[in-house]
Each structure stands twice: as structure tokens, then as C-alpha cells.
Motif scaffolding. Structure first.
Motif, PDB file in Angstrom:
ATOM      1  N   UNK A 387       0.817  -1.221  -0.043  1.00 25.45           N
ATOM      2  CA  UNK A 387       0.128  -0.074  -0.150  1.00 25.45           C
ATOM      3  C   UNK A 387       0.950   1.259  -0.128  1.00 25.45           C
ATOM      4  N   UNK A 388       0.337   2.207   0.521  1.00 23.59           N
ATOM      5  CA  UNK A 388       1.055   3.553   0.470  1.00 23.59           C
ATOM      6  C   UNK A 388       1.452   3.949   1.857  1.00 23.59           C
ATOM      7  N   UNK A 389       2.564   4.852   1.859  1.00 19.69           N
ATOM      8  CA  UNK A 389       3.074   5.309   3.089  1.00 19.69           C
ATOM      9  C   UNK A 389       2.492   6.790   3.752  1.00 19.69           C
ATOM     10  N   UNK A 390       1.968   6.216   4.769  1.00 20.00           N
ATOM     11  CA  UNK A 390       1.400   7.790   5.357  1.00 20.00           C
ATOM     12  C   UNK A 390       2.594   8.676   6.212  1.00 20.00           C
ATOM     13  N   UNK A 431      -6.586  -0.755   3.973  1.00 23.17           N
ATOM     14  CA  UNK A 431      -5.844  -1.875   4.293  1.00 23.17           C
ATOM     15  C   UNK A 431      -4.596  -1.967   3.530  1.00 23.17           C
ATOM     16  N   UNK A 432      -3.471  -2.076   4.047  1.00 20.81           N
ATOM     17  CA  UNK A 432      -2.282  -2.411   3.373  1.00 20.81           C
ATOM     18  C   UNK A 432      -1.337  -0.880   3.604  1.00 20.81           C
ATOM     19  N   UNK A 433      -1.903   0.203   3.934  1.00 17.04           N
ATOM     20  CA  UNK A 433      -1.167   1.385   3.971  1.00 17.04           C
ATOM     21  C   UNK A 433      -0.313   1.423   5.336  1.00 17.04           C
ATOM     22  N   UNK A 434       0.860   1.981   5.121  1.00 18.03           N
ATOM     23  CA  UNK A 434       1.707   2.112   6.561  1.00 18.03           C
ATOM     24  C   UNK A 434       1.771   3.380   7.047  1.00 18.03           C
ATOM     25  N   UNK A 435       1.963   3.639   8.318  1.00 14.80           N
ATOM     26  CA  UNK A 435       2.207   4.766   9.072  1.00 14.80           C
ATOM     27  C   UNK A 435       3.711   4.880   8.950  1.00 14.80           C
ATOM     28  N   UNK A 436       4.109   6.209   8.757  1.00 15.33           N
ATOM     29  CA  UNK A 436       5.689   6.360   9.052  1.00 15.33           C
ATOM     30  C   UNK A 436       5.847   7.672   9.639  1.00 15.33           C
TER      31      UNK A 436
END
Ligand code: ADP
Length: 516
Positions: A387-390, A431-436
Motif C-alpha cells: 500500500x502507501x506510506x502515510x 488496508x495495506x497502508x503503512x504509517x511512517x
């Protein structure tokens, strides 16, 4: 009177110190001529008076007790050795800091005490000046440590930006060898500066007392296993054998500090060894758990052994490049001091070095088969997802550089400047996005608070990577593991960052064509 008797008499009267003799009742029975200069009394005026006349009033009550004590155990000694400031009183009532030595003697069947009295004004003022100078030096050293800790901590932010920009440019420059080479050199300089900042921060925080050991029961095997994982590849890269051996034992220690101490010793052993073996071996003897780090490297000249634990000290090796910044062993010294360990070194030039860390046996919690598991790992890999990165970062330049690096590396990025902005993006997340996120996000919420809020809002376990300029302190605070969450130190190593992202299930869009 014989010549010698006359000389003795003169000597007695004009000795450098005022001399008086006091009988068992505390009455002065003799005073010499020097008493006139030191105490302001004619000798004959003192004879027959109680010793108290020579003491300031505030000391008189205690004096009777002291005299009784002296008579119980009469031997030559310094008076008031347990009283920091002893004063005597002159005939005119003025006082002076006095040094007084007492000695018992018997005469005509009676017990006497001889007292030699001198004016200690000068000595006392030298001592006071020394005490003040020492206090000043300690204050200055503390201030230096605080300053270095703050400065090196704050320098991490711009360093992070530079590192990310360098990583982004290296990706863009692929195929242009000249630019790649320049950027590689720049990266080496960034690495060196980062190591220096890390060392400065560590040593100054240790010295300023900002670090308090957090004791846990730590199985030796798990620390050695971590160290083996960390140092295996550097050893292989230099074709060195790296061997670990340890008894089954669990000790009460601060896991991070203990590991750091061994990291520095093993790092040095590998750094200063070109062939052969680096051996890390622990053994338990009746008094100590002893850990030896031994190498077959270049060795340390005998006359330099004392200095290698000093800050910034590096052994001068004719023509050889300097391999560190000279802070590694200063950190070892400070950590050992904090944990109550002893460190000693033996070395033979050209043959190798052996550093021994002696840990008092009392800290051993158990030996033999070890049931205790390794300390909780706060990083638990999550399920694979793409997914994407937040990205949430309140510092604009770091945010831009991180975004740039991640985009160039092939990730899709949503970015937010604050926890509030990040929460506002929640409806777009899937779902699949990640928090950075940075752990410190201004006054609002920490990165951990934000993660919990997001997970609550989303209803699924969003994986996360949290970055911190002070990872050690953060890991001490986070006692309970957070599922699918990893912690990385700043300035972040871009390799470690992409590895953590991959471990949490993300892959760059460019690499697989998916990731929406
Ligand atoms: P550095 O960053 O220079 O390695 P350290 O404080 O760790 O600083 O060590 C101080 C000096 O002690 C080093 O510069 C090196 O010359 C010497 N030294 C430390 N460990 C070893 C070793 N295992 N073998 C040889 N020399 C060593």
C-alpha cells in the motif's frame, strides 16, 4: 646547664608552632614563646588557665567530651581531624583557623597532653580555593556535557535531511558514474558525521548523569545472539572469524547499555584486526562474570594503554588512517562506571588485544539452563500487504526530503505535517497502508498516540514505523511491545528504513507494479 640542654630549651621556646602542655584536668601548665606570636598571650599569662580560653565559645561545650575521649585512648593525633573547620581564639578575642596536633606524655607521675598549635589560615584558604576550583570544574564539565548532548541531538534533524536527500539523489543519478561516485563520497562523510554525533550524544548523556540504568533480567545468550547477528557480516567482509561462547546465565543489567558496551569492544576488535579471529567469551568465576573480547589485531603500545579510555584519544599509527572518532572506549568507561563493572586491557603490539569486563557475581540471576526468554522485542513484523506510506513529520525540510527519497525509491506517499492532518486523511486510508511517523510531533500527540488513534478510527491494525532522535530513551519508555510497529533511530539509515518497510509488508510500486 649543658650546651645541649640550653639548646633544647631554646628550641622548645622558639619552635615554629606554639607549644603548650595541659594536665589531666585541662589546665595549661606550660606555654612556649611562640604562643605569644600565634595566640597573643605571654607564656606566663597562659600558665594556670583552663585550656578553654584558647577556644572560641561555640567549641567549648564539645571540648570537654573531646578531652575525655583523648584520655581514654591517648595517642599522637591531629585534633579535629573529623571536624572540617577548627578554630582557636587569640587573647584579643579574634579567631583563626588552627591546625592542632596532640601528643600524650607522663611527667612526675601525672598524665599530660602536649599541643602544637599553628595558624592554618593560608593552608585553609588554599584548600578552600581547591574545593571551589573543583566545584567550578565539575559545573563546567556538566555544562559542557549538557551543551554537547543538546547540540548533537539538534544536529540530527538537519543530518537526517541531508542523508535522505543524498539517498534520493543517488537513485536519480543511477547510470551517471561520476555523480554516483560524488554522492557515494558524500554518503561516507554523512556516515562519519552521524557516528560522531552518536558518540557525542552518548558520551555526554552518560557523563551528565542523564542516563539512569534500567535493570532487567537479561539472558546472556540473547545478547550474544544479537551481537553475532550484528557483527557477522562485517567479520565476513574482512575474512575474520568471529566466535562467541558463553555459559547459560541471566544477569540483572540494563540491556541497552550492556549491549552498547560490548558493541563498542567488538567493533574495535574487528576494526583493528586484519587477520585471524575475534573471540567473545564469557565465564563465571567465584567472584565475577567475566567477559573477554580478544583479537589477533595490531595491538596497542604499552605506554598508550592508560589513555585509550580518554575522550577523543586515538593511538597515533604512523601513516594509517584513523578509523573512528575516539569516543568508543570513553563510552565503554562511562557505561562500566554506571553499571559498576571493571574494565581492563592487555595488549601486545602486533599480536592482539584482550579487553576484560568484570561484572560482580551478585548481578547473576540464574545460571544453567535458561528459561527466561529474550527481553520483549518491540518490533513485531505485521502481515504482508502492499500500500502507501502515510508520512507524518512536523519538520518541513525533513518531511520534504523523506517524501522525495521515498518517492524516488518507488513508494507512494501521503504526507501530513501534524497528527491532526494525518487523522484527517484517515478516510482515504485502506488496508495495506503503512504509517511512517516521527515519535515527537510537537505538543499535540506522540507518534504512538497517533498510531493508536488511527488504528481505532480505521478498525484495522495499521502497521507503523516510528522514528526517534533518541531511540534508546524511547525504547526504555515503550515497555509493552506494539504489534506491527517498528522503531528506528534518527538520522535514519535509508537501508534500514526500506528494510523495515519491506518487513512490514510494503514494496515499492516501481518494483512490482502494484501497490495502488
Ligand atoms: P576509536 O573511535 O578511535 O576506535 P576508541 O575510543 O574506541 O576510539 O579507541 C581509542 C583508541 O584505542 C583507538 O583509536 C585505537 O587506536 C585503540 N584501540 C581500541 N581498541 C583496540 C583494539 N582492539 N586493538 C587495537 N587498538 C585498539
Amino acid at each position: 646547664m649543658s650546651d645541649i640542654a640550653a639548646l633544647s630549651r631554646q628550641l622548645l621556646h622558639f619552635s615554629p608552632d606554639a607549644l603548650i602542655a595541659v594536665d589531666a584536668h585541662g589546665v595549661i601548665r606550660f606555654a612556649n614563646e611562640t604562643a605569644r606570636a600565634v595566640l597573643g598571650y605571654a607564656p606566663e599569662d597562659l600558665v594556670g588557665r583552663p585550656l578553654e580560653v584558647l577556644l572560641p565559645e561555640r567549641f567549648r561545650a564539645r571540648h570537654a567530651t573531646h578531652l575525655a575521649e583523648f584520655h581514654r585512648d591517648p595517642h599522637s593525633r591531629e585534633m579535629g581531624s573529623r571536624v572540617a573547620d577548627l578554630y582557636a581564639r587569640r587573647a584579643d578575642g579574634s579567631e583563626f583557623p588552627a591546625g592542632i596536633r596532640l601528643a600524650p606524655f607522663d611527667w612526675q607521675g601525672e598524665r599530660y597532653v602536649a599541643a602544637a598549635i599553628r595558624d592554618a589560615t593560608e593552608r585553609r584558604s588554599v584548600r578552600d580555593a581547591l574545593v571551589a576550583a573543583r566545584a567550578d570544574a565539575e559545573r563546567a564539565n556538566w555544562a559542557k556535557s549538557r551543551f554537547l548532548a543538546t547540540a548533537s541531538h539538534d544536529l540530527r534533524q538537519p543530518m537526517q535531511t541531508i542523508r535522505l536527500l543524498n539517498a534520493a539523489m543517488r537513485r536519480l543519478a543511477s547510470g551517471c558514474p561520476d555523480i554516483e561516485d560524488l554522492l557515494h563520497r558524500e554518503e561516507l562523510a554523512i556516515d562519519a558525521a552521524t557516528r560522531l554525533l552518536d558518540g557525542l550524544l552518548d558520551v555526554s548523556r552518560l557523563e551528565s548523569g542523564a542516563i539512569k540504568p534500567q535493570l532487567d533480567d537479561v539472558p546472556l545468550a540473547s545478547v550474544f545472539a544479537d551481537l553475532q547477528r550484528e557483527f557477522d557480516s562485517p567479520a565476513v567482509a574482512k575474512a575474520l572469524r568471529l566466535e562467541f561462547s558463553q555459559p547459560d546465565a541471566t544477569l540483572s543489567t540494563d540491556r541497552l547499555l550492556f549491549t552498547q558496551l560490548l558493541q563498542n569492544l567488538i567493533g574495535n576488535a574487528l576494526k583493528y584486526t586484519e587477520r585471524g579471529v575475534v573471540r567473545v567469551a564469557a565465564r563465571i568465576d567465584p567472584e565475577y562474570l567475566e567477559i573477554g573480547v580478544e583479537d589477533t589485531g595490531i595491538g596497542i603500545p604499552a605506554d598508550k594503554l592508560e589513555r585509550i579510555f580518554d575522550e577523543y584519544y586515538q593511538v597515533d599509527r604512523a601513516g594509517a588512517p584513523r578509523l573512528g572518532v575516539g569516543l568508543g572506549l570513553a563510552i565503554v568507561r562511562e557505561v562500566a562506571r554506571l553499571l559498576g563493572y571493571q574494565v581492563s586491557v592487555r595488549s601486545t603490539l602486533g599480536e592482539g588485544t584482550r579487553v576484560v569486563v568484570r561484572i560482580p557475581r551478585q548481578v547473576l540471576r540464574s545460571t544453567g539452563a535458561d528459561a527466561a526468554s529474550a527481553a520483549a522485542d518491540v518490533s513485531v513484523a505485521g502481515s504482508a500487504a502492499r500500500g502507501r506510506l502515510l508520512l507524518v513529520e512536523d519538520n518541513a525540510s525533513v518531511r520534504t526530503a523523506t517524501e522525495l527519497f521515498l518517492t524516488v525509491a518507488g513508494y507512494r506517499v501521503l504526507s501530513a505535517a501534524s497528527p491532526g492532518d494525518a487523522l484527517a486523511l484517515a478516510p482515504q486510508l485502506r488496508a495495506g497502508d503503512l504509517l511512517l511517523a516521527d515519535y515527537r510531533l510537537g505538543a499535540e500527540l506522540t507518534g504512538i498516540d497517533l498510531l493508536h488513534r488511527l488504528r481505532e478510527t480505521l478498525g484495522w491494525e495499521m502497521p507503523a514505523i516510528l522514528l526517534s532522535g533518541d531511540l534508546d530513551s524511547l525504547l526504555r519508555v515503550v515497555k509493552t511491545p506494539i504489534r506491527s510497529c517498528r522503531f528506528l533511530g534518527k538520522p535514519v539509515d535509508t537501508g534500514a528504513l526500506t528494510a523495515a518497510i519491506a518487513a512490514l509488508g510494503e514494496s515499492p510500486v516501481a518494483a512490482n507494479g502494484t501497490g495502488g
